[in-house]
Structures are given as structure tokens and as C-alpha cells.
Design an enzyme around this catalytic site. Structure first.
Site, mmCIF file in Angstrom:
data_model
loop_
_atom_site.group_PDB
_atom_site.id
_atom_site.type_symbol
_atom_site.label_atom_id
_atom_site.label_comp_id
_atom_site.label_asym_id
_atom_site.label_seq_id
_atom_site.Cartn_x
_atom_site.Cartn_y
_atom_site.Cartn_z
ATOM 1 N N SER A 143 59.847 45.598 0.261
ATOM 2 C CA SER A 143 61.282 45.717 0.543
ATOM 3 C C SER A 143 61.505 45.176 1.952
ATOM 4 O O SER A 143 60.545 45.104 2.742
ATOM 5 C CB SER A 143 61.689 47.194 0.492
ATOM 6 O OG SER A 143 62.942 47.391 1.118
ATOM 7 N N TYR A 156 59.955 55.970 2.363
ATOM 8 C CA TYR A 156 60.075 54.698 1.644
ATOM 9 C C TYR A 156 59.675 53.528 2.544
ATOM 10 O O TYR A 156 58.894 52.661 2.148
ATOM 11 C CB TYR A 156 61.518 54.535 1.165
ATOM 12 C CG TYR A 156 61.801 53.269 0.384
ATOM 13 C CD1 TYR A 156 61.429 53.168 -0.962
ATOM 14 C CD2 TYR A 156 62.461 52.188 0.958
ATOM 15 C CE1 TYR A 156 61.710 52.019 -1.693
ATOM 16 C CE2 TYR A 156 62.740 51.038 0.233
ATOM 17 C CZ TYR A 156 62.363 50.966 -1.096
ATOM 18 O OH TYR A 156 62.627 49.826 -1.825
HETATM 19 N N1 LIG Z 1 67.305 47.777 -5.694
HETATM 20 C C1 LIG Z 1 67.087 47.503 -4.438
HETATM 21 O O1 LIG Z 1 68.016 47.418 -3.632
HETATM 22 C C2 LIG Z 1 65.687 47.238 -3.936
HETATM 23 C C3 LIG Z 1 65.535 46.720 -2.646
HETATM 24 C C4 LIG Z 1 64.247 46.483 -2.151
HETATM 25 C C5 LIG Z 1 63.140 46.741 -2.951
HETATM 26 N N2 LIG Z 1 63.319 47.232 -4.213
HETATM 27 C C6 LIG Z 1 62.095 47.522 -4.984
HETATM 28 O O2 LIG Z 1 62.160 46.879 -6.240
HETATM 29 C C7 LIG Z 1 61.463 47.666 -7.224
HETATM 30 C C8 LIG Z 1 62.367 47.907 -8.419
HETATM 31 O O3 LIG Z 1 63.540 48.578 -7.987
HETATM 32 P P1 LIG Z 1 64.843 48.746 -8.890
HETATM 33 O O4 LIG Z 1 66.006 48.678 -7.992
HETATM 34 O O5 LIG Z 1 64.772 47.874 -10.093
HETATM 35 O O6 LIG Z 1 64.657 50.284 -9.327
HETATM 36 P P2 LIG Z 1 65.089 51.067 -10.660
HETATM 37 O O7 LIG Z 1 65.127 52.499 -10.273
HETATM 38 O O8 LIG Z 1 66.287 50.437 -11.280
HETATM 39 O O9 LIG Z 1 63.840 50.801 -11.634
HETATM 40 C C9 LIG Z 1 62.567 51.269 -11.281
HETATM 41 C C10 LIG Z 1 61.746 51.455 -12.552
HETATM 42 O O10 LIG Z 1 60.469 52.009 -12.147
HETATM 43 C C11 LIG Z 1 60.121 53.008 -13.093
HETATM 44 N N3 LIG Z 1 59.193 53.988 -12.518
HETATM 45 C C12 LIG Z 1 59.438 54.969 -11.602
HETATM 46 N N4 LIG Z 1 58.329 55.709 -11.406
HETATM 47 C C13 LIG Z 1 57.358 55.186 -12.203
HETATM 48 C C14 LIG Z 1 56.001 55.500 -12.446
HETATM 49 N N5 LIG Z 1 55.397 56.540 -11.835
HETATM 50 N N6 LIG Z 1 55.305 54.725 -13.309
HETATM 51 C C15 LIG Z 1 55.893 53.679 -13.927
HETATM 52 N N7 LIG Z 1 57.179 53.341 -13.762
HETATM 53 C C16 LIG Z 1 57.903 54.089 -12.904
HETATM 54 C C17 LIG Z 1 61.449 53.669 -13.482
HETATM 55 O O11 LIG Z 1 61.346 54.345 -14.727
HETATM 56 C C18 LIG Z 1 62.376 52.447 -13.533
HETATM 57 O O12 LIG Z 1 62.423 51.894 -14.830
HETATM 58 C C19 LIG Z 1 61.030 48.944 -6.495
HETATM 59 O O13 LIG Z 1 59.687 48.850 -6.068
HETATM 60 C C20 LIG Z 1 61.960 48.998 -5.305
HETATM 61 O O14 LIG Z 1 61.436 49.743 -4.220
HETATM 62 C C21 LIG Z 1 64.554 47.489 -4.721
#
Ligand SMILES: NC(=O)c1ccc[n+]([C@@H]2O[C@H](COP(=O)([O-])OP(=O)(O)OC[C@H]3O[C@@H](n4cnc5c(N)ncnc54)[C@H](O)[C@@H]3O)[C@@H](O)[C@H]2O)c1
Length: 254
Positions: A143, A156
Site C-alpha cells: 500500500s 496496517y
Molecule cells: N482499497 C484500497 O484503497 C487499498 C489501498 C491500498 C492497498 N490495498 C490492498 O489491496 C488488497 C485488496 O484490498 P481490497 O480493497 O480489494 O479489499 P476487500 O476488503 O475488498 O477484499 C479483500 C479480500 O480479502 C479476503 N480476505 C480477508 N482475510 C482473508 C484471509 N485470512 N484469507 C483469505 N482471504 C482473506 C476478503 O474475504 C476479501 O474478499 C489488500 O491487501 C489491501 O490492503 C487496498
């Protein structure tokens, strides 16, 4: 770029946390470009729906914190596909809490789901990736907070900084086998994760509008913005790229 430059024909990919959000979009882009993609998550219903919607290879339950589940999953990929070319460690959580609001259980949960998972995933996948002799690509979702930490995201930010460093260590370790390992650093991307964060302000729409206005390119990210970067790192177009921090944030960290 010439048409057909990004071809993942013949490649097998495993994406974690792929039932929704960024992971689902990554799985979709990799599938569209010819890879056989296994989606994994802890949300079987959403995961199966996603497989059908994007025409991917299959769904598997994989809690990324479980060493045993990783071993089972890699064994199943070997059995069903005989190889693994691309691993996307995408699953993660981002509870909002500053250092004083973070109790030890929360701290540990975030480190386990966000970092220990990446350690387990890379370590489990490397032997199968190596077997084909064709190299491979591991992509870890960090991130911008892994580079520029935020006060309300203490655990985080620390977890994503650890992913950033672990990625480079794996990159150096695996380079001799032409297995590359890169991290992707999204800014705010419109998914459930961002909606939950925006909702904490009491007016989610206003918070998202403010984020759009504050971004140099005028909007928060879409999952596709991130999936396109992952597609590049997954493909042979990036065959001389390893240990990179690919920041995709509309310029928000500039
Ligand atoms: N959305 C943002 O703004 C953003 C920004 C920077 C980084 N990210 C990173 O991108 C990645 C995806 O984020 P997102 O926004 O799509 O999140 P989201 O919450 O929409 O999806 C995350 C998915 O991970 C799954 N998950 C959670 N715990 C789990 C586990 N123990 N085992 C397997 N699956 C698990 C959830 O069921 C979900 O389907 C993450 O690593 C997040 O930190 C997101």
C-alpha cells in the site's frame, strides 16, 4: 505496445483474497489475457460467483493465515495444473486504529493476515514455481501506507512496510531461478475496504468526494488501475523487473 504483447497463455496463476475488490479484478485481467487463474478467499459463495462471472479456472478456500491450507492449495495446483507461474498475495484487512487504539490482539491479527500470509504464500509457492524451470512472478499487495504511514492506520502501515521489505528479500533469494517478486502500492481504491474507511467519517459520500478532489489525477483509484499494474508484473513484459515498488496512486504521494 503491440497487440498481443501481454499474453499469459500457458501460465497458471493463484490470486488470494480474490472473491471481491482488487483481487477479483486482478483475477479477471489475468484470465482475459490467457492465464488459467485459481481464485482463493474465505468467502466461498462470492468466490464461486466471481469464477463464473469472469470465466476463471476455479475457486478454492484458502485462509492465507493457515500454513496447512497453503500446503494443501499448492499441492492441489500441482495436481490439477502441474505448474504455478504467477502468485498474487492480495488478501488483506485495514482496520482503522491509531497506535493507542490498537490492542495487542488487533495488532497481531493485522500482522498475521497482511504479512505472515505473504511469508507463508511465498515460501509455499517457490518450490512449485521453480519446478517448471520457466521462472515465475510473485506480486505482493502492499500500500502507499507501506511507504508513507498514516497515523490512523498504525498496524496496517507497519504490516504493509513489512510486505515491502519482505518482497525485496524474496526477490533477491529467487532471482537465480528467474522468479521475480515485486510489490504494488495502491493509493485509495474504491472497494469495500475504502467504503468502510470512508464510513467512519459519518458521511461516506462526502469523504469519497474529498478524496477525489485531493488526488492530483482527480479521482480515487478503480480496481482496474491496480489490476493493470499487476498484469504488467505478471507478464513477460516485466521479465527484467524485480524488487520494484510499483506505486499506483494517481500521484497522491507526490
Ligand atoms: N482499497 C484500497 O484503497 C487499498 C489501498 C491500498 C492497498 N490495498 C490492498 O489491496 C488488497 C485488496 O484490498 P481490497 O480493497 O480489494 O479489499 P476487500 O476488503 O475488498 O477484499 C479483500 C479480500 O480479502 C479476503 N480476505 C480477508 N482475510 C482473508 C484471509 N485470512 N484469507 C483469505 N482471504 C482473506 C476478503 O474475504 C476479501 O474478499 C489488500 O491487501 C489491501 O490492503 C487496498
Amino acid at each position: 505496445m503491440m497487440a498481443g504483447d501481454i499474453s499469459l497463455e500457458g501460465k497458471v496463476a493463484l490470486v488470494t483474497g480474490a472473491a471481491q475488490g482488487i483481487g477479483r479484478e486482478i483475477a479477471s485481467r489475468l484470465t482475459q489475457n490467457g492465464a488459467r487463474v485459481i481464485l482463493s478467499d474465505v468467502e466461498p459463495e462470492l468466490g464461486q460467483e466471481a469464477v463464473a462471472a469472469i470465466n476463471a479456472a476455479s475457486y478454492r478456500d484458502l485462509d492465507v493465515t493457515s500454513e496447512d491450507k497453503w500446503a494443501e492449495t499448492i499441492a492441489a495446483v500441482r495436481e490439477e495444473h502441474g505448474r504455478l507461474d504467477i502468485l498474487v498475495n492480495n488478501a488483506g484487512i485495514s482496520p482503522a486504529a491509531d497506535i493507542e487504539q490498537t490492542d495487542l490482539d488487533l495488532w497481531r491479527r493485522v500482522q498475521t493476515i497482511n504479512v505472515e500470509s505473504v511469508f507463508l504464500g511465498c515460501r509455499a509457492a517457490l518450490p512449485l514455481m521453480r519446478e517448471s524451470g520457466d521462472g515465475g512472478s510473485i506480486i505482493n499487495l502492499s500500500s502507499i501506507q507501506g511507504i508513507r504511514p498514516a497515523a490512523p492506520l498504525a498496524a496496517y502501515s507497519a504490516s504493509k512496510a513489512a510486505v515491502r521489505a519482505l518482497t525485496k528479500s524474496v526477490a533477491l533469494h529467487a532471482a537465480g531461478d528467474r522468479i521475480r517478486c515485486n510489490s504494488v502500492h495502491p493509493g485509495g481504491v474504491h472497494t469495500r475496504m475504502l467504503d468502510n474507511f470512508a464510513a467512519l467519517t459519518g458521511d461516506a459520500d462526502a469523504a469519497i468526494a474529498q478524496m477525489n478532489a485531493a488526488n492530483p489525477l482527480g479521482r480515487v483509484g478503480k480496481p482496474l488501475d491496480i489490476a493493470n499494474g499487476v498484469l504488467y508484473l505478471a507478464s513477460d513484459l516485466s521479465e527484467w523487473v524485480t524488487g520494484l515498488e510499483l506505486v499506483i496512486d494517481g500521484g497522491s504521494t507526490l
